[in-house]
Design a protein around this motif. Structure first.
Motif, PDB file in Angstrom:
ATOM      1  N   ASN A 233       3.937  13.795  -5.813  1.00 16.72           N
ATOM      2  CA  ASN A 233       4.258  12.420  -5.426  1.00 16.72           C
ATOM      3  C   ASN A 233       4.742  11.676  -6.663  1.00 16.72           C
TER       4      ASN A 233
ATOM      5  N   ILE B  29       1.681  -3.956   3.841  1.00 19.62           N
ATOM      6  CA  ILE B  29       2.867  -3.121   4.117  1.00 19.62           C
ATOM      7  C   ILE B  29       2.673  -1.710   3.588  1.00 19.62           C
TER       8      ILE B  29
ATOM      9  N   ASP C 157      11.246   3.463   2.674  1.00 17.78           N
ATOM     10  CA  ASP C 157      11.473   2.569   3.820  1.00 17.78           C
ATOM     11  C   ASP C 157      10.435   1.438   3.907  1.00 17.78           C
ATOM     12  N   LYS C 158       9.394   1.490   3.088  1.00 19.85           N
ATOM     13  CA  LYS C 158       8.417   0.389   3.050  1.00 19.85           C
ATOM     14  C   LYS C 158       8.626  -0.477   1.804  1.00 19.85           C
TER      15      LYS C 158
ATOM     16  N   TRP D  37      11.431  -1.155   0.557  1.00 20.69           N
ATOM     17  CA  TRP D  37      12.560  -2.033   0.888  1.00 20.69           C
ATOM     18  C   TRP D  37      12.071  -3.335   1.532  1.00 20.69           C
ATOM     19  N   PRO D  38      11.370  -3.303   2.675  1.00 19.47           N
ATOM     20  CA  PRO D  38      10.912  -4.592   3.244  1.00 19.47           C
ATOM     21  C   PRO D  38       9.983  -5.362   2.311  1.00 19.47           C
TER      22      PRO D  38
ATOM     23  N   PHE E  47      -2.888   1.907  -4.057  1.00 14.52           N
ATOM     24  CA  PHE E  47      -2.778   3.275  -3.533  1.00 14.52           C
ATOM     25  C   PHE E  47      -1.364   3.827  -3.712  1.00 14.52           C
ATOM     26  N   TRP E  48      -0.743   4.411  -2.678  1.00 11.58           N
ATOM     27  CA  TRP E  48       0.596   4.989  -2.855  1.00 11.58           C
ATOM     28  C   TRP E  48       1.579   3.936  -3.345  1.00 11.58           C
TER      29      TRP E  48
ATOM     30  N   ASP F  84       6.583   4.473   0.048  1.00 11.23           N
ATOM     31  CA  ASP F  84       7.768   5.088   0.640  1.00 11.23           C
ATOM     32  C   ASP F  84       8.985   4.176   0.522  1.00 11.23           C
TER      33      ASP F  84
ATOM     34  N   LEU G 291      11.361   8.920   2.231  1.00 12.68           N
ATOM     35  CA  LEU G 291      11.204   8.220   3.508  1.00 12.68           C
ATOM     36  C   LEU G 291       9.883   8.619   4.144  1.00 12.68           C
ATOM     37  N   SER G 292       9.241   7.694   4.875  1.00 10.70           N
ATOM     38  CA  SER G 292       7.966   7.998   5.533  1.00 10.70           C
ATOM     39  C   SER G 292       8.179   8.966   6.685  1.00 10.70           C
ATOM     40  N   LYS G 293       9.399   9.008   7.224  1.00 11.11           N
ATOM     41  CA  LYS G 293       9.726   9.991   8.254  1.00 11.11           C
ATOM     42  C   LYS G 293      11.184  10.393   8.072  1.00 11.11           C
ATOM     43  N   MET G 294      11.581  11.489   8.657  1.00 10.85           N
ATOM     44  CA  MET G 294      12.945  11.996   8.520  1.00 10.85           C
ATOM     45  C   MET G 294      13.347  12.122   7.068  1.00 10.85           C
TER      46      MET G 294
ATOM     47  N   TRP H 216       0.820  -1.200   0.000  1.00 10.13           N
ATOM     48  CA  TRP H 216       0.000   0.000   0.000  1.00 10.13           C
ATOM     49  C   TRP H 216       0.863   1.263   0.000  1.00 10.13           C
TER      50      TRP H 216
END
Lengths: 179, 179, 179
Positions: free
Chosen positions: B89, B179, B37-38, B40-41, B62-63, B35, B98-101, B32
């Motif tokens: 986007n 994810i 960082d998502k 990647w996993p 979605f995203w 980002d 990144l979803s944060k930072m 879903w």
């Protein structure tokens, strides 16, 4: 503490507890997020499942690894980029932020205060209970490499660091959640 | 590349690899998030599972659909709202945040640099490996409609776009992760 | 409305629908997020699974509980901290925000407009359909305590509030997703 955690359930639906003896499907959680509001469900689900007799493994990866860092560790990592990331995102259960409405720490402060008033265990208590109940806590090796973390940076009682293949092998036939 | 990806595991827990022949439970990931960082996993789990002999399907919704957009595509969509969303986007593995930072792109730059130093494959490499290993990449039809994306906007080698019912049917009896 | 929701699928892969009679694995969603872009997949997956003949349960916890609050409720909670949290994060399907690109409400407005143009059902319609189709909607008791919510604050037709142990018991043998 566990009583508190599962209290509303026992009152509401006692039938769920009668299944205790048969509920042995494994639970494997991929704990990707290190935010306060995600660590709570990760550990509450892990500990409740363990109390129900399920074998439980939590695989801590990416941001999810940071709550396993010792609270007294300050800046971690060897390279300047790793140090900078740890500066912006300090590890340990004492430094958790909310994924939204963080408001420079006021959100987490309010959440923690409410949690205390309603007898919801803190992440630190939940983490200690998890270890006591035999929940397997596996740190992701690749994340440790990326972030420059060593086993000395992490709390006691975690498993040997491992990778995705191990996590997937453990998750075979399990109930799986990515949090 | 796959060696690199699974290297820490093979060293740490060789037993996991002995299960290779029996580990045939399907893996279905609902991707879903778009980002860095998502993704990647998502791709590391997908490719590792494929290497372990599992049939793997990733349903991009979605995203999550945006990393499947060709890097050379600029603004996508037909209506002005779709164009504006794609402007904010931008799709493609070259434009992941990144979803944060995120820090205006400095966070992803640091992550990618560290990943290179520690021989973690890039999202682009992981995506190519996924296709090579037979991981099924299904774009969500409803998201394509909403965002005004056509199959020409997406990279080669993805499946026909489909919807939630198909994803759920494929996920029947599989290990599932959102994810 | 369900026709609209599953339309692209039926056109694309009719075979998925032939499995309808055998696809009876349960689906249990842990709905943790209350964001517009997460409530959409939660309810679309829940309703599509119900249409395929699966027993479906959604366990609404933490931020995920807020979309179940009645739209006409303003500030909820008894203590000032609960009231303040509800002020920043108003409940109800009429007040959903995007997890990213919210832009003070412009992002959700654009998403909702596009959804209408492409005949994707709104969260409110999806929630009503879920109840009509027999999807079990369980509010998390611990979250209700923390946020000071009472059953009167929630929409009609939800189950008795329960906790993690109940959710895990229901999830035994089910396909599970944490959204």
């Amino acid at each position: 503490m566990l009583d508190t955690m599962t209290r509303p359930v026992e009152q509401a639906i006692p039938a769920a507890f009668e299944q205790r003896s048969t509920a042995h499907e494994k639970l494997v959680i991929f704990a990707w997020s290190g935010d306060l509001d995600k660590i709570w469900p990760t550990l509450i689900l892990a500990n409740t499942a363990a109390a129900l007799g399920k074998p439980v493994t939590v695989f801590f990866t990416f941001w999810g690894l940071f709550p396993l860092v010792r609270n007294e560790r300050g800046i971690t990592g060897k390279k300047w980029m790793q140090k900078m990331l740890s500066l912006m995102n300090q590890g340990g259960t004492a430094h958790l932020k909310l994924s939204k409405m963080n408001f420079m720490g006021m959100g987490p402060m309010m959440m923690k205060t409410l949690a205390k008033q309603y007898k919801v265990a803190s992440p630190q208590e939940l983490l200690e209970t998890a270890r006591d109940m035999g929940v397997k806590l596996i740190p992701c090796q690749m994340t440790m490499d990326l972030m420059g973390l060593t086993k000395d940076d992490l709390i006691e009682g975690v498993e040997e660091p491992a990778g995705a293949a191990t996590a997937l092998a453990v998750a075979e036939g399990a109930m799986t959640l990515f949090i």
